[in-house]
Design a protein around this motif. Structure first.
Motif, PDB file in Angstrom:
ATOM      1  N   LYS A  89      10.660  20.527  -2.165  1.00  0.00           N
ATOM      2  CA  LYS A  89      10.820  20.236  -0.732  1.00  0.00           C
ATOM      3  C   LYS A  89       9.474  20.166  -0.015  1.00  0.00           C
ATOM      4  O   LYS A  89       9.252  19.285   0.825  1.00  0.00           O
ATOM      5  N   LEU A  90       8.578  21.075  -0.338  1.00  0.00           N
ATOM      6  CA  LEU A  90       7.261  21.053   0.303  1.00  0.00           C
ATOM      7  C   LEU A  90       6.484  19.793  -0.082  1.00  0.00           C
ATOM      8  O   LEU A  90       5.819  19.184   0.761  1.00  0.00           O
ATOM      9  N   LEU A  91       6.593  19.390  -1.348  1.00  0.00           N
ATOM     10  CA  LEU A  91       5.919  18.169  -1.771  1.00  0.00           C
ATOM     11  C   LEU A  91       6.566  16.943  -1.139  1.00  0.00           C
ATOM     12  O   LEU A  91       5.877  15.962  -0.824  1.00  0.00           O
ATOM     13  N   TRP A  92       7.892  16.994  -0.937  1.00  0.00           N
ATOM     14  CA  TRP A  92       8.555  15.878  -0.255  1.00  0.00           C
ATOM     15  C   TRP A  92       8.073  15.779   1.187  1.00  0.00           C
ATOM     16  O   TRP A  92       7.804  14.682   1.679  1.00  0.00           O
ATOM     17  N   TRP A  93       7.965  16.907   1.864  1.00  0.00           N
ATOM     18  CA  TRP A  93       7.478  16.874   3.245  1.00  0.00           C
ATOM     19  C   TRP A  93       6.048  16.361   3.310  1.00  0.00           C
ATOM     20  O   TRP A  93       5.662  15.668   4.255  1.00  0.00           O
ATOM     21  N   GLN A  94       5.245  16.689   2.292  1.00  0.00           N
ATOM     22  CA  GLN A  94       3.873  16.185   2.268  1.00  0.00           C
ATOM     23  C   GLN A  94       3.849  14.662   2.175  1.00  0.00           C
ATOM     24  O   GLN A  94       3.124  13.998   2.925  1.00  0.00           O
ATOM     25  N   VAL A  95       4.649  14.092   1.271  1.00  0.00           N
ATOM     26  CA  VAL A  95       4.630  12.632   1.125  1.00  0.00           C
ATOM     27  C   VAL A  95       5.278  11.957   2.332  1.00  0.00           C
ATOM     28  O   VAL A  95       4.855  10.877   2.763  1.00  0.00           O
ATOM     29  N   PHE A  96       6.282  12.588   2.921  1.00  0.00           N
ATOM     30  CA  PHE A  96       6.907  12.030   4.120  1.00  0.00           C
ATOM     31  C   PHE A  96       5.907  11.959   5.271  1.00  0.00           C
ATOM     32  O   PHE A  96       5.770  10.928   5.940  1.00  0.00           O
ATOM     33  N   ILE A  97       5.186  13.064   5.488  1.00  0.00           N
ATOM     34  CA  ILE A  97       4.176  13.086   6.552  1.00  0.00           C
ATOM     35  C   ILE A  97       3.052  12.111   6.241  1.00  0.00           C
ATOM     36  O   ILE A  97       2.538  11.422   7.132  1.00  0.00           O
ATOM     37  N   GLU A 101      -2.160  18.701   5.136  1.00  0.00           N
ATOM     38  CA  GLU A 101      -2.011  18.485   3.687  1.00  0.00           C
ATOM     39  C   GLU A 101      -2.304  19.725   2.847  1.00  0.00           C
ATOM     40  O   GLU A 101      -1.508  20.070   1.955  1.00  0.00           O
ATOM     41  N   PRO A 102      -3.417  20.429   3.045  1.00  0.00           N
ATOM     42  CA  PRO A 102      -3.659  21.614   2.203  1.00  0.00           C
ATOM     43  C   PRO A 102      -2.604  22.692   2.379  1.00  0.00           C
ATOM     44  O   PRO A 102      -2.268  23.396   1.434  1.00  0.00           O
ATOM     45  N   TYR A 136       1.983   9.058  -6.269  1.00  0.00           N
ATOM     46  CA  TYR A 136       3.322   9.145  -5.692  1.00  0.00           C
ATOM     47  C   TYR A 136       4.397   8.596  -6.621  1.00  0.00           C
ATOM     48  O   TYR A 136       5.567   8.973  -6.499  1.00  0.00           O
ATOM     49  N   LEU A 137       4.018   7.728  -7.551  1.00  0.00           N
ATOM     50  CA  LEU A 137       4.967   7.318  -8.587  1.00  0.00           C
ATOM     51  C   LEU A 137       5.346   8.514  -9.454  1.00  0.00           C
ATOM     52  O   LEU A 137       6.529   8.760  -9.732  1.00  0.00           O
ATOM     53  N   LEU A 138       4.341   9.275  -9.883  1.00  0.00           N
ATOM     54  CA  LEU A 138       4.611  10.469 -10.694  1.00  0.00           C
ATOM     55  C   LEU A 138       5.378  11.512  -9.895  1.00  0.00           C
ATOM     56  O   LEU A 138       6.237  12.212 -10.442  1.00  0.00           O
ATOM     57  N   LEU A 139       5.092  11.616  -8.597  1.00  0.00           N
ATOM     58  CA  LEU A 139       5.860  12.531  -7.752  1.00  0.00           C
ATOM     59  C   LEU A 139       7.318  12.092  -7.674  1.00  0.00           C
ATOM     60  O   LEU A 139       8.225  12.926  -7.790  1.00  0.00           O
ATOM     61  N   ALA A 140       7.557  10.807  -7.494  1.00  0.00           N
ATOM     62  CA  ALA A 140       8.929  10.293  -7.420  1.00  0.00           C
ATOM     63  C   ALA A 140       9.687  10.577  -8.711  1.00  0.00           C
ATOM     64  O   ALA A 140      10.851  11.009  -8.685  1.00  0.00           O
ATOM     65  N   ASP A 172       0.810  -1.215   0.000  1.00  0.00           N
ATOM     66  CA  ASP A 172       0.000   0.000   0.000  1.00  0.00           C
ATOM     67  C   ASP A 172       0.847   1.270   0.000  1.00  0.00           C
ATOM     68  O   ASP A 172       0.476   2.281  -0.596  1.00  0.00           O
ATOM     69  N   ALA A 173       1.984   1.235   0.700  1.00  0.00           N
ATOM     70  CA  ALA A 173       2.811   2.439   0.865  1.00  0.00           C
ATOM     71  C   ALA A 173       4.036   2.433  -0.038  1.00  0.00           C
ATOM     72  O   ALA A 173       4.931   3.261   0.142  1.00  0.00           O
ATOM     73  N   ALA A 174       4.063   1.540  -1.029  1.00  0.00           N
ATOM     74  CA  ALA A 174       5.269   1.357  -1.835  1.00  0.00           C
ATOM     75  C   ALA A 174       5.724   2.641  -2.517  1.00  0.00           C
ATOM     76  O   ALA A 174       6.895   3.045  -2.412  1.00  0.00           O
ATOM     77  N   MET A 175       4.813   3.296  -3.219  1.00  0.00           N
ATOM     78  CA  MET A 175       5.212   4.475  -3.984  1.00  0.00           C
ATOM     79  C   MET A 175       5.475   5.680  -3.094  1.00  0.00           C
ATOM     80  O   MET A 175       6.295   6.539  -3.429  1.00  0.00           O
ATOM     81  N   GLN A 176       4.787   5.752  -1.960  1.00  0.00           N
ATOM     82  CA  GLN A 176       5.119   6.806  -0.999  1.00  0.00           C
ATOM     83  C   GLN A 176       6.553   6.629  -0.513  1.00  0.00           C
ATOM     84  O   GLN A 176       7.319   7.597  -0.428  1.00  0.00           O
ATOM     85  N   ALA A 177       6.917   5.390  -0.204  1.00  0.00           N
ATOM     86  CA  ALA A 177       8.270   5.102   0.263  1.00  0.00           C
ATOM     87  C   ALA A 177       9.310   5.421  -0.808  1.00  0.00           C
ATOM     88  O   ALA A 177      10.386   5.957  -0.510  1.00  0.00           O
ATOM     89  N   VAL A 178       8.984   5.119  -2.062  1.00  0.00           N
ATOM     90  CA  VAL A 178       9.906   5.429  -3.169  1.00  0.00           C
ATOM     91  C   VAL A 178      10.104   6.933  -3.289  1.00  0.00           C
ATOM     92  O   VAL A 178      11.233   7.422  -3.433  1.00  0.00           O
TER      93      VAL A 178
END
Length: 219
Positions: free
Chosen positions: A32-40, A68-69, A196-200, A9-15
């Motif tokens: 950086k802000l988008l990275w912090w969003q996916v990290f949180i 998130e917003p 999160y794949l597209l984010l990565a 379930d969390a695979a792409m978030q972790a990537v």
């Protein structure tokens, strides 16, 4: 929940988190802000599935909807969204207000689904605008393609999430098993992982562009 299920379930978030850690110093404020969003989001997901008691999951979702917003809309601002910054600030405050309003009506332990749907509409509008800006600048702006990919993932996720989240309490009351399956398969396995794949990919492209520029600067 099993470890295998949690990893799936969390695979792409972790990537995406791993990519950001790998090249964090090469990310701009948008990245950086988008990275912090996916990290949180990843930490939130792990805590929710592994630790949080069932009766407090709604409250955890509600708290996350305050964070998130703020991160997503500030990221759009730092990228250079052609909306007045005070409009974005107002949207952040409105998104908080929607959560607090519904929580005040239904209680803190129940997921504020209509507030979530309202936030989704805001995110779709903002990131569709970013997609448009990226498309018209695709030939002249070096980071337009990566921004397009990231914005596409965010837009698809929230646009597809709206119909489900508005019906989540009805589905939970009428058919809990169907509701769980829809959430796990559609929301998590398909739309979240695609987002999160597209984010990565976008973060990796950003790291490559900025690293190359830095090397040229010091050459």
């Amino acid at each position: 929940m099993s470890i295998d299920r949690l990893l799936l379930d969390a695979a792409m978030q972790a990537v995406a988190v791993a990519v950001g850690i790998y090249g964090y110093r090469f990310l701009n404020s948008f990245g950086k802000l988008l990275w912090w969003q996916v990290f949180i989001s990843l930490i939130n997901y792990i805590i929710r599935t592994a630790i949080t008691p069932q009766e407090w999951i709604g409250a955890q979702f509600n708290f996350y909807m305050i964070l998130e917003p703020t991160l997503l809309l500030m990221a759009a601002h730092y990228y250079g969204l052609r909306w007045h910054k005070y409009l974005l600030y107002a949207l952040i405050v409105l998104s908080w207000g929607a959560v607090l309003l519904q929580v005040g009506v239904i209680g803190v332990q129940k997921f504020a689904n209509y507030a979530s749907a309202f936030q989704c509409v805001i995110f779709v509008c903002v990131y569709v605008t970013l997609m448009y800006q990226s498309i018209i600048n695709i030939k002249s702006q070096k980071d337009a393609l990566l921004t397009l990919l990231i914005s596409l993932g965010i837009t698809l996720f929230f646009a597809c999430y709206i119909p489900y989240v508005t019906m989540i309490h009805y589905l939970q009351d009428s058919n809990p098993l169907l509701n769980t399956r829809l959430f796990e398969i559609l929301v998590i396995n398909i739309f979240s992982n695609l987002r999160y794949l597209l984010l990565a990919i976008g973060l990796l492209m950003m790291i490559g562009i900025n690293r190359k520029e830095k090397q040229l600067h010091f050459a």
